[in-house]
Scaffold this active site. Structure first.
Site, PDB file in Angstrom:
ATOM      1  N   GLY A 223     -24.812  35.614  -4.629  1.00 49.21           N
ATOM      2  CA  GLY A 223     -25.254  34.412  -5.303  1.00 49.21           C
ATOM      3  C   GLY A 223     -26.506  33.830  -4.687  1.00 49.21           C
ATOM      4  O   GLY A 223     -27.315  34.524  -4.063  1.00 49.21           O
ATOM      5  N   GLY A 225     -28.448  30.668  -2.336  1.00 50.29           N
ATOM      6  CA  GLY A 225     -28.197  29.803  -1.197  1.00 50.29           C
ATOM      7  C   GLY A 225     -28.661  30.426   0.101  1.00 50.29           C
ATOM      8  O   GLY A 225     -29.181  31.548   0.143  1.00 50.29           O
ATOM      9  N   GLY A 226     -28.439  29.692   1.177  1.00 51.63           N
ATOM     10  CA  GLY A 226     -28.910  30.134   2.472  1.00 51.63           C
ATOM     11  C   GLY A 226     -28.291  31.430   2.941  1.00 51.63           C
ATOM     12  O   GLY A 226     -28.979  32.312   3.472  1.00 51.63           O
ATOM     13  N   ILE A 227     -26.964  31.580   2.767  1.00 55.91           N
ATOM     14  CA  ILE A 227     -26.294  32.791   3.255  1.00 55.91           C
ATOM     15  C   ILE A 227     -26.714  34.030   2.468  1.00 55.91           C
ATOM     16  O   ILE A 227     -27.080  35.042   3.071  1.00 55.91           O
ATOM     17  CB  ILE A 227     -24.768  32.600   3.269  1.00 55.91           C
ATOM     18  CG1 ILE A 227     -24.382  31.590   4.364  1.00 55.91           C
ATOM     19  CG2 ILE A 227     -24.043  33.925   3.482  1.00 55.91           C
ATOM     20  CD1 ILE A 227     -22.927  31.212   4.393  1.00 55.91           C
ATOM     21  N   GLU A 246     -24.143  38.500 -11.228  1.00 58.50           N
ATOM     22  CA  GLU A 246     -24.113  37.379 -12.166  1.00 58.50           C
ATOM     23  C   GLU A 246     -25.493  36.743 -12.257  1.00 58.50           C
ATOM     24  O   GLU A 246     -25.989  36.427 -13.322  1.00 58.50           O
ATOM     25  CB  GLU A 246     -23.082  36.362 -11.688  1.00 58.50           C
ATOM     26  CG  GLU A 246     -22.975  35.108 -12.509  1.00 58.50           C
ATOM     27  CD  GLU A 246     -21.953  34.138 -11.919  1.00 58.50           C
ATOM     28  OE1 GLU A 246     -22.084  32.937 -12.188  1.00 58.50           O
ATOM     29  OE2 GLU A 246     -21.032  34.575 -11.200  1.00 58.50           O
TER      30      GLU A 246
END
Length: 438
Positions: A223, A225-227, A246
């Site tokens: 997805g 985000g930072g991670i 996705e």
């Protein structure tokens, strides 16, 4: 060709109106579906509160973005309400005002389940300018657009289009023929973008651990985000990764540009980079525009767990809000307060579980920014279980990696305590003993 161009141009002018006229098409009791995120009709929604005093029981099936007046104005309840299967930042305030509600459903089933439950009346989308053959492209979303446009055409629904020259499109974008349009109007607003997130030191450590689980030739899903961005950084030395995801993100575009993601070893859709929608920077959208290797496909197809399992070396990478010592994962609520949604997260976890060589990863920092432990003996009362413990596999924090698939509750509790924040381990051990986990 010149004659047909003239025909479409005349039809365009006949259907062209204003935002005010489009708002006039909406009446009490209407249920409105809109395209998601990049293609959400932002100008229409920025003004729809203006009709609240003349309508009742209008409901909008909305995307997660936006901070429009109708979302957080008092006294909207009963006039204009809205909901979604995945909450965005302004939904929580809206819910406290009773303006919105949540749909407990995964992404691939959202439209099918909701449209079967209640008939709808209006479809609205923001689109790129008309093509020479009289089509408008919903350029960066295939969440449910294929089904909804088909239903709109088949059942002659009201179709409102916001035509924006700043929007682009990619392969697989759904086309709306001008013949199906009830009214269109022109806008010149910026495209919806999500800035690249700078990773913390902990996120970089998590990214390094998670990337070590990925092998050359694996097909990945992750997805935004930072991670995920950190994981992308540490995937740069991999070879022939595939993409079945996705969400197209900026970090994925970087991996494609670098030749890391090639898709040459995917079990199917070989050589294609497949996703459901795009969310990122302007540069991401320009990279995806008419890129022959990158393609949108319907959410009901891509995020179907059975199709995910066909990618026999799939690696599904997700994050969470908290998890308990038995492996239950909450990724969508803070206690009973809805925070986001399941989206396609559990679908990918389940698909990876059944894939022949599949792996799923839940990666997260051991504590929140406020210092609250994310690994807990039991979930916070009211927390929603997003990923069932029967299907979780790898868990990653900044303190290491454990594999829960096939492990007993005793083993799970011991392993999860080993990657919890060091200051939480003693208390977790005491609580685990009280619960007779070991």
């Amino acid at each position: 060709m010149t004659e047909s161009r003239g025909f479409y141009a005349r039809m365009y002018e006949e259907k062209k109106g204003s935002v005010e006229q489009a708002l006039g098409l909406i009446k009490s009791g209407d249920k409105i579906w809109c395209s998601n995120n990049y293609n959400e009709p932002s100008t229409l929604f920025s003004r729809i509160h203006e009709i609240a005093d003349r309508v009742e029981n209008v409901f909008i099936y909305k995307s997660r973005i936006g901070n429009y007046p109708f979302m957080t104005m008092p006294d909207m309840d009963g006039h204009i309400n809205f909901g979604n299967y995945f909450y965005g930042p302004n939904y929580r305030k809206a819910q406290r005002l009773r303006n919105c509600t949540f749909f407990p459903v995964d992404l691939p089933n959202y439209y099918r389940a909701s449209s079967a439950h209640a008939q709808w009346d209006v479809f609205a989308a923001q689109v790129s300018p008309m093509t020479e053959d009289g089509k408008f492209l919903i350029g960066m979303n295939q969440t449910f657009e294929q089904d909804i446009v088909y239903d709109a055409l088949t059942h002659h629904k009201t179709v409102i289009l916001e035509v924006n020259p700043n929007l682009t499109w990619m392969r697989g974008a759904i086309a709306v023929p001008i013949e199906a349009v009830t009214m269109l109007y022109e806008v010149n607003t910026p495209e919806d973008t999500t800035p690249q997130i700078v990773q913390t030191e902990d996120e970089m450590r998590i990214g390094r651990f998670a990337a070590e689980i990925v092998s050359d030739g694996d097909t990945i899903q992750m997805g935004i985000g930072g991670i995920p961005n950190a994981i992308g950084h540490f995937l740069m030395d991999k070879k022939d990764l595939g993409l079945h995801t996705e969400q197209f993100t900026t970090s994925m575009a970087e991996l494609i540009r670098a030749g890391v993601i090639t898709g040459e070893r995917k079990a199917y859709d070989r050589g294609e980079h497949v996703g459901v929608f795009a969310d990122g920077t302007h540069e991401l959208y320009q990279f995806l525009h008419d890129n022959p290797q990158c393609v949108l496909k319907p959410g009901a197809e891509v995020v179907n767990p059975f199709n995910i399992a066909r990618q026999d070396h799939i690696v599904a990478i997700n994050t969470c809000i908290e998890m308990d010592l038995t492996g239950q994962v909450c990724a969508e609520s803070i206690g009973p307060t809805q925070y986001s949604g399941s989206g396609g997260g559990f679908c990918f976890t389940l698909g990876a579980f059944y894939a022949e060589h599949g792996k799923s990863i839940i990666a997260f920092p051991s504590r929140t920014k406020k210092g609250v432990p994310k690994i807990r003996a039991t979930l916070t009362p009211g927390a929603v279980v997003t990923h069932q413990r029967n299907y979780v596999d790898y868990i990653v924090t900044e303190y290491g990696v454990v594999k829960l698939k096939g492990a007993s509750v005793r083993e799970r509790a011991q392993q999860l305590i080993s990657i919890a924040h060091p200051d939480d381990r003693e208390e977790l051990t005491r609580q685990a003993r009280e619960l007779f986990y070991f």
